[in-house]
Design an enzyme around this catalytic site. Structure first.
Site, PDB file in Angstrom:
ATOM      1  N   GLY A 123       0.896  -1.306   0.301  1.00 28.26           N
ATOM      2  CA  GLY A 123       0.030   0.020   0.082  1.00 28.26           C
ATOM      3  C   GLY A 123       0.759   1.110   0.055  1.00 28.26           C
TER       4      GLY A 123
ATOM      5  N   LEU B 277      -1.472   7.452   1.872  1.00 27.35           N
ATOM      6  CA  LEU B 277      -0.667   8.154   2.729  1.00 27.35           C
ATOM      7  C   LEU B 277       0.133   7.549   4.050  1.00 27.35           C
ATOM      8  CD1 LEU B 277      -2.986  11.323   3.262  1.00 27.35           C
ATOM      9  CD2 LEU B 277      -0.747  11.308   2.223  1.00 27.35           C
TER      10      LEU B 277
ATOM     11  N   GLY C 266       1.341   4.094   3.774  1.00 26.33           N
ATOM     12  CA  GLY C 266       2.173   3.408   3.232  1.00 26.33           C
ATOM     13  C   GLY C 266       3.009   4.165   2.313  1.00 26.33           C
TER      14      GLY C 266
ATOM     15  N   ARG D   5     -19.833  13.200  13.148  1.00 30.08           N
ATOM     16  CA  ARG D   5     -20.345  12.589  12.127  1.00 30.08           C
ATOM     17  C   ARG D   5     -21.686  11.637  12.277  1.00 30.08           C
ATOM     18  NH1 ARG D   5     -15.107  11.763   8.252  1.00 30.08           N
ATOM     19  NH2 ARG D   5     -14.742  14.451   7.869  1.00 30.08           N
TER      20      ARG D   5
ATOM     21  N   HIS E  20     -18.502   5.792   4.813  1.00 32.80           N
ATOM     22  CA  HIS E  20     -17.206   6.334   4.204  1.00 32.80           C
ATOM     23  C   HIS E  20     -15.803   6.165   4.865  1.00 32.80           C
ATOM     24  CE1 HIS E  20     -15.222  10.155   3.348  1.00 32.80           C
ATOM     25  NE2 HIS E  20     -14.871  10.517   4.600  1.00 32.80           N
TER      26      HIS E  20
ATOM     27  N   GLU F 228      -5.658   3.362   7.707  1.00 32.42           N
ATOM     28  CA  GLU F 228      -6.761   3.010   7.883  1.00 32.42           C
ATOM     29  C   GLU F 228      -7.073   1.348   7.961  1.00 32.42           C
ATOM     30  OE1 GLU F 228      -9.709   4.830   5.160  1.00 32.42           O
ATOM     31  OE2 GLU F 228     -11.559   3.643   5.765  1.00 32.42           O
TER      32      GLU F 228
ATOM     33  N   ARG G 228     -14.844   8.197  13.767  1.00 35.69           N
ATOM     34  CA  ARG G 228     -13.836   9.042  13.535  1.00 35.69           C
ATOM     35  C   ARG G 228     -14.039  10.543  13.393  1.00 35.69           C
ATOM     36  NH1 ARG G 228     -11.309  11.019   8.616  1.00 35.69           N
ATOM     37  NH2 ARG G 228     -12.852  10.226   7.504  1.00 35.69           N
TER      38      ARG G 228
HETATM   39  C1  LIG Z   1     -13.986  10.825  -0.371  1.00 32.39           C
HETATM   40  C2  LIG Z   1     -13.225  10.689   1.002  1.00 32.39           C
HETATM   41  C3  LIG Z   1     -12.682  11.860   1.399  1.00 32.39           C
HETATM   42  C4  LIG Z   1     -11.924  11.902   2.584  1.00 32.39           C
HETATM   43  N1  LIG Z   1     -11.552  13.164   3.269  1.00 32.39           N
HETATM   44  C5  LIG Z   1     -10.855  12.891   4.420  1.00 32.39           C
HETATM   45  C6  LIG Z   1     -10.206  14.229   4.795  1.00 32.39           C
HETATM   46  O1  LIG Z   1     -10.324  15.523   4.431  1.00 32.39           O
HETATM   47  N2  LIG Z   1      -9.541  14.192   5.997  1.00 32.39           N
HETATM   48  C7  LIG Z   1      -9.091  13.051   6.517  1.00 32.39           C
HETATM   49  O2  LIG Z   1      -8.502  12.926   7.659  1.00 32.39           O
HETATM   50  N3  LIG Z   1      -9.556  11.734   6.019  1.00 32.39           N
HETATM   51  C8  LIG Z   1     -10.536  11.905   4.653  1.00 32.39           C
HETATM   52  N4  LIG Z   1     -10.791  10.531   4.303  1.00 32.39           N
HETATM   53  C9  LIG Z   1     -10.263   9.299   4.889  1.00 32.39           C
HETATM   54  C10 LIG Z   1      -8.932   9.420   4.472  1.00 32.39           C
HETATM   55  O3  LIG Z   1      -8.804   9.674   2.995  1.00 32.39           O
HETATM   56  C11 LIG Z   1      -8.276   7.809   4.456  1.00 32.39           C
HETATM   57  O4  LIG Z   1      -8.798   7.089   5.418  1.00 32.39           O
HETATM   58  C12 LIG Z   1      -7.195   7.565   4.132  1.00 32.39           C
HETATM   59  O5  LIG Z   1      -6.528   8.296   3.079  1.00 32.39           O
HETATM   60  C13 LIG Z   1      -6.533   6.016   3.898  1.00 32.39           C
HETATM   61  O6  LIG Z   1      -5.150   6.178   3.685  1.00 32.39           O
HETATM   62  P1  LIG Z   1      -4.279   4.829   3.914  1.00 32.39           P
HETATM   63  O7  LIG Z   1      -2.873   4.998   3.294  1.00 32.39           O
HETATM   64  O8  LIG Z   1      -4.667   4.129   5.084  1.00 32.39           O
HETATM   65  O9  LIG Z   1      -5.197   4.026   2.579  1.00 32.39           O
HETATM   66  P2  LIG Z   1      -5.186   4.327   1.052  1.00 32.39           P
HETATM   67  O10 LIG Z   1      -5.183   5.605   0.565  1.00 32.39           O
HETATM   68  O11 LIG Z   1      -6.627   3.630   0.634  1.00 32.39           O
HETATM   69  O12 LIG Z   1      -4.236   3.258   0.372  1.00 32.39           O
HETATM   70  C14 LIG Z   1      -4.287   1.802   0.104  1.00 32.39           C
HETATM   71  C15 LIG Z   1      -3.122   1.485  -0.514  1.00 32.39           C
HETATM   72  O13 LIG Z   1      -3.148   0.030  -0.533  1.00 32.39           O
HETATM   73  C16 LIG Z   1      -2.846  -0.471  -1.819  1.00 32.39           C
HETATM   74  N5  LIG Z   1      -3.359  -1.738  -1.625  1.00 32.39           N
HETATM   75  C17 LIG Z   1      -4.559  -2.391  -1.136  1.00 32.39           C
HETATM   76  N6  LIG Z   1      -4.543  -3.737  -1.223  1.00 32.39           N
HETATM   77  C18 LIG Z   1      -3.481  -3.886  -1.905  1.00 32.39           C
HETATM   78  C19 LIG Z   1      -3.210  -5.296  -2.030  1.00 32.39           C
HETATM   79  N7  LIG Z   1      -3.727  -6.404  -1.643  1.00 32.39           N
HETATM   80  N8  LIG Z   1      -1.845  -5.566  -2.700  1.00 32.39           N
HETATM   81  C20 LIG Z   1      -1.259  -4.345  -3.101  1.00 32.39           C
HETATM   82  N9  LIG Z   1      -1.452  -2.843  -2.694  1.00 32.39           N
HETATM   83  C21 LIG Z   1      -2.732  -2.862  -1.858  1.00 32.39           C
HETATM   84  C22 LIG Z   1      -3.534   0.439  -2.670  1.00 32.39           C
HETATM   85  O14 LIG Z   1      -3.184   0.299  -3.989  1.00 32.39           O
HETATM   86  C23 LIG Z   1      -3.292   1.947  -2.254  1.00 32.39           C
HETATM   87  O15 LIG Z   1      -1.924   2.202  -2.362  1.00 32.39           O
HETATM   88  C24 LIG Z   1     -11.544  10.770   3.303  1.00 32.39           C
HETATM   89  C25 LIG Z   1     -12.201   9.525   2.663  1.00 32.39           C
HETATM   90  C26 LIG Z   1     -12.759   9.668   1.501  1.00 32.39           C
HETATM   91  C27 LIG Z   1     -13.390   8.312   1.054  1.00 32.39           C
END
Ligand SMILES: Cc1cc2nc3c(=O)[nH]c(=O)nc-3n(C[C@H](O)[C@H](O)[C@H](O)COP(=O)(O)OP(=O)(O)OC[C@H]3O[C@@H](n4cnc5c(N)ncnc54)[C@H](O)[C@@H]3O)c2cc1C
Length: 666
Positions: A40, A43, A45, A337, A429, A453, A463
C-alpha cells in the site's frame, strides 16, 4: 493467545518520549541488511516507505494502481488536524487528544491517541518542508478551519484537495528513494497472501496484474497499509478499487481483526439516485462550516417538494427546521459525524426527506453568502442593502472557499448549489475497525505491522473529520519508523530471506488454487451481481441503525450468498493477463467473509457507541446509549476456519486521563 497491547507505563504525556528513548535501535550501517515489504502506498504506506528507505532499510513497496499517486488517499478533500494552535483559540495537544477520545465515544486506546496528538504538529512541519501547498491566510501564515466535534479551528487544508496534495508530498519523498534504489516499487501488483516462516511474517505472494504472474517476495518484516473496507457495502465514498484483501488475508493467517462493526457513515454525501450507481460522492465536511442543514418543518411541505410542487427556496425561515441547530445548540451544524448522520436519518424516516426517494436533507449556503457578502460590501464601501451586489460578493467568497466542491455537485446533480441548497444524505465513508495492533503497530503475527486505515486505528467507535490523514501520516512518518527498528534489531545478521522454501510454496499454491477455481467456475452471474447483493444486506441490516433480528438475518443471508457466489460466479477472460473481473472476484470473496464477521461483531456489542447504533440501546431522545460497564473494550476476533467460528478476545480500555479530566470539569 492473550492480547498484550504493550502500552508503556508512566504518565500519558511522557509515554511515547520515554518509550522512544529506551527501545532497541538498528544502527545506520545495519539497516541496509534489512528488507521491509510495504503493501500500500497511500498516505500511510507512502509515508512509511519513504521514511524507512530514508533511514536506510531496503523497501519493497506494492500497490494495485499504476502509480502510488493514485491511492485512494488522493480523494481526501477536507483537511488534516494538528494541535498547532495557530488560531490562538485554546487548542493544545491535550485538547486534540481529549476531543479524539471523546469523539470516538470512549472506545479508543488512550495511549495511542495521546501519541497521535503529540506527533500531529510534526506532520504539518514535515509536509510544509516537502512543499505541500497548505492554505494560507492573507498574511502568509497557515490557515485553519473547523471540523465536527471540535470547539477550535485546527484543520489544515489545501482547498478541497488536501489528500491529493499530501499524497504528492509523500510520493515525492518516495520517488527520491525509488531514484536512489532504496525503494523497489511494484505498481500494478496485488498481495494475495502473507507468508509466515517459524511464526514470523517473512514475505508475501502477489499477482502481477498486467501479466497475471504469481510472484514470491521476501522480507524481514511486512507492513500492511492497504486502506479501509467500506466497499463491503458496495456503495460507498471509497475508491472503487479499495478492498479488504490484504487485511483479510493476514487475518486468516493469525492477525486478529478488531471492531469490524465500527463504520463511519458520513453525513454529507450526494444522495443515491438509483440502481445504476456503483459509487457515491462525498461533499466535504468542511462545507458544514458555512452550510446550514435543514428540512421542511411541516410534512405537507416535504411532500410538496418531493412531488415537485414546491422548491426549497419557496419556504420561509419559519417554515424550515434547522434540526441540528435546534437539537445541539453548542455544536450546531458541526456536531460529530455519527450524530449528524443519525439526525438526518431520523428526519427522513419521519417523512421529511426532500428528494424523490425521501432520503435527502438540505445543506444551504444562502445565509453564508449573505453574511460574507455584507462583510465584503462593508469593506468595499458598497450599500449593504443592495441585495444583488451583496449576493454577488458573497458568492465569490463561497466560490473561493469551496469552488471545486460546488462544481463537482453541479456536474453530478445538475443543479446550481449557489442558488438552491444542496441535497445531501449519509453514506458509508470510513472504517474505524481493522487489524488489531499493539502500541508498536504490530498485529498478532510477529513481524506483520498494520498502519493507516487498515488497522483498527486510534479513532474508537467514530472518527472525527480530518483525523484519518493525521493518523495515516503519524503512523507512516513518525511511529512505525521507530517501532519497527525495535522489532528488527535481532535480525541484522540474518541475511536475505529465501523464497525457495515450503512456506512460500504452500502460500503460492493456495493463491493459484483459488484463481484456478474462479477461472473454471463457469457460473452465470457477474462478480458485481454478488457484491451488489452483499451491499444491500449490509446497508439494510448492518448499516446506520442495527438491531438483533436484522443482524441475525444478515449473518444467515451473507453465509448463504457466499455459498451461492462460489457455485455461481462467472469470471470471464484469462488469468494470464490483465483481468479486472478476476481481481474483483478475489476481493469480493473476502468481503463475503468480512461482512459476516462485521454483523457478528455488531450483534455481540449490546450497546450503541459512535458509529455503531443498535436500535435497542438508545435514550428517549434517540441518542446512542453506551454501556461502559460491559463494553469498554476492543473486540479482537481470531479466525478459526470461518467467520461464524471466530473467537472473541477483549482488550480492556483504560480511561485514566479522560476520567480525571471529566471529574475536574464537573
Ligand atoms: C471521499 C473521501 C474523502 C476523505 N476526506 C478526508 C479528509 O478530508 N480528511 C481525513 O483525515 N480523511 C479523509 N478521508 C479518509 C482518508 O482519506 C483515508 O482514511 C486515508 O486516505 C486512508 O489512507 P491509507 O494510506 O490508509 O489507505 P489508501 O489511501 O486507501 O491506500 C491503500 C493502498 O493500499 C494498496 N493496496 C490495497 N490492497 C492491496 C493489495 N492487496 N495489494 C497491493 N496493494 C494494495 C492500494 O493500492 C493503495 O496504494 C476521506 C475519505 C474519503 C473516501
Amino acid at each position: 493467545m492473550a492480547l498484550d497491547s504493550k502500552i508503556p507505563s508512566g504518565p500519558i504525556s511522557d509515554k511515547w518520549t520515554n518509550y522512544k528513548d529506551h527501545i532497541n535501535l538498528v544502527n545506520p550501517a545495519n539497516k541496509r541488511n534489512l528488507d521491509v515489504i510495504v503493501v500500500g502506498t497511500g498516505l500511510a504506506g507512502g509515508s512509511a516507505a519513504a521514511t524507512l528507505a530514508e533511514l536506510g532499510y531496503n523497501v519493497k513497496a506494492f500497490c494495485f494502481q499504476d502509480s502510488p499517486r493514485r491511492a485512494h488517499s488522493i480523494a481526501a478533500q477536507g483537511g488534516i488536524n494538528a494541535a498547532k494552535n495557530y488560531q490562538g483559540d485554546g487548542d493544545s495537544v491535550f485538547r486534540l487528544f481529549y476531543d479524539t477520545v471523546k469523539g470516538g465515544d470512549y472506545r479508543a486506546r488512550e495511549a495511542n491517541v495521546h501519541r497521535l496528538a503529540e506527533v500531529s504538529t510534526n506532520i504539518i512541519d514535515q509536509c510544509v518542508a516537502q512543499g505541500v501547498p497548505l492554505a494560507r491566510e492573507y498574511g502568509g501564515l497557515l490557515d485553519n478551519r473547523s471540523f465536527g466535534g471540535a470547539l477550535v479551528s485546527r484543520t489544515f487544508y489545501a482547498r478541497g484537495q488536501t489528500g491529493q496534495q499530501l499524497l504528492l508530498g509523500a510520493y515525492s519523498a518516495m520517488n527520491r528513494q525509488i531514484g536512489r534504489g532504496k525503494i523497489k516499487m511494484h505498481n500494478r501488483h496485488e498481495m494475495l497472501d502473507i507468508v509466515i516462516v517459524n511464526g514470523k511474517a517473512r514475505g508475501i505472494i502477489a499477482r502481477n496484474l498486467i501479466t497475471g504472474e504469481i510472484e514470491r517476495h521476501s522480507a524481514h518484516a511486512v507492513v500492511i497499509a492497504s486502506g479501509g473496507y467500506g466497499n463491503v457495502f458496495f456503495l460507498s465514498t471509497n475508491a472503487m478499487g479499495s478492498n479488504a484483501t490484504a487485511a483479510w488475508k493476514i487475518h486468516k493467517k493469525g492477525a486478529y481483526f478488531a471492531n469490524p462493526c465500527y463504520t463511519q457513515i458520513h453525513p454529507t454525501c450526494i444522495p443515491v439516485s438509483g440502481d445504476h450507481q456503483s459509487k457515491l460522492t462525498l461533499m466535504s465536511e468542511s462545507l458544514r462550516n458555512d452550510g446550514r442543514i435543514w428540512v421542511p418543518a411541516k410534512i405537507e411541505d416535504a411532500i410538496a417538494i418531493r412531488e415537485g410542487k414546491k422548491k426549497a427556496i419557496d419556504l420561509s425561515e419559519a417554515e424550515r427546521d434547522y434540526y441540528l441547530e435546534r437539537r445541539y445548540p453548542a455544536f450546531g451544524n458541526l456536531v460529530p459525524r455519527d450524530v449528524a448522520s443519525r439526525a438526518a436519518k431520523e428526519r427522513c424516516d419521519a417523512g421529511f426527506g426532500v428528494n424523490k426517494t425521501g432520503e435527502a436533507v438540505y445543506l444551504d449556503f444562502a445565509a453564508a453568502i449573505q453574511r460574507y457578502g455584507k462583510e465584503q460590501a462593508f469593506l468595499k464601501g458598497i450599500d449593504a442593502n443592495d441585495k444583488q451586489a451583496v449576493t454577488q460578493l458573497g458568492t465569490e467568497v463561497v466560490k473561493n472557499k469551496y469552488g471545486n466542491l460546488f462544481q463537482m455537485y453541479y456536474k453530478i446533480v445538475d443543479e446550481d448549489p449557489y442558488t438552491s441548497p444542496m441535497m445531501i444524505y449519509p453514506a458509508v465513508h470510513y472504517t474505524m475497525g481493522g487489524t488489531w495492533v499493539d502500541y508498536n503497530l504490530m498485529t498478532t503475527i510477529p513481524g506483520c505491522f498494520s498502519i493507516g486505515e487498515s488497522n483498527f486505528s486510534d479513532h474508537g467507535a467514530n472518527r472525527l473529520g480530518a483525523s484519518a490523514l493525521m493518523q495515516g501520516l503519524a503512523d507512516g512518518y513518525f511511529v512505525l519508523p521507530y517501532t519497527i527498528g525495535d522489532y528488527l534489531s535481532p535480525d541484522i545478521k540474518m541475511g536475505t530471506i529465501s523464497t525457495d522454501t515450503p512456506e512460500f510454496e504452500a502460500a503460492e499454491k493456495g493463491v493459484k488454487d483459488q484463481i484456478e477455481k474462479f477461472m473454471n467456475n463457469n457460473g452465470t452471474h457477474s462478480v458485481d451481481y454478488f457484491h451488489r447483493k452483499l451491499g444491500k444486506i449490509m446497508w439494510d441490516k448492518v448499516g446506520m441503525a442495527r438491531n438483533a433480528q436484522g443482524l441475525n438475518e444478515a449473518i444467515t443471508e451473507i453465509a448463504a450468498l457466499r455459498e451461492e457466489f462460489y457455485k455461481d460466479v462467472k469470471v470471464p477472460g484469462t488469468d494470464k493477463g490483465f483481468n479486472q473481473e478476476l481481481e474483483k472476484a478475489t476481493r469480493v470473496a473476502d468481503f463475503l467473509e468480512l461482512g459476516e464477521l462485521f454483523a457478528k461483531d455488531a450483534l455481540h456489542r449490546n450497546e450503541s457507541c459512535g458509529g455503531h447504533f443498535r436500535e435497542e440501546y438508545q435514550t428517549e431522545d434517540g441518542e446512542a446509549k453506551r454501556d461502559d460497564e460491559n463494553f469498554a473494550y476492543v473486540a479482537a476476533w481470531e479466525y478459526k476456519g470461518k467467520p461464524s467460528d471466530a473467537v472473541l478476545h477483549k482488550e480492556d480500555l483504560v480511561f485514566d486521563t479522560v476520567k480525571l479530566v471529566q471529574r475536574n470539569y464537573k
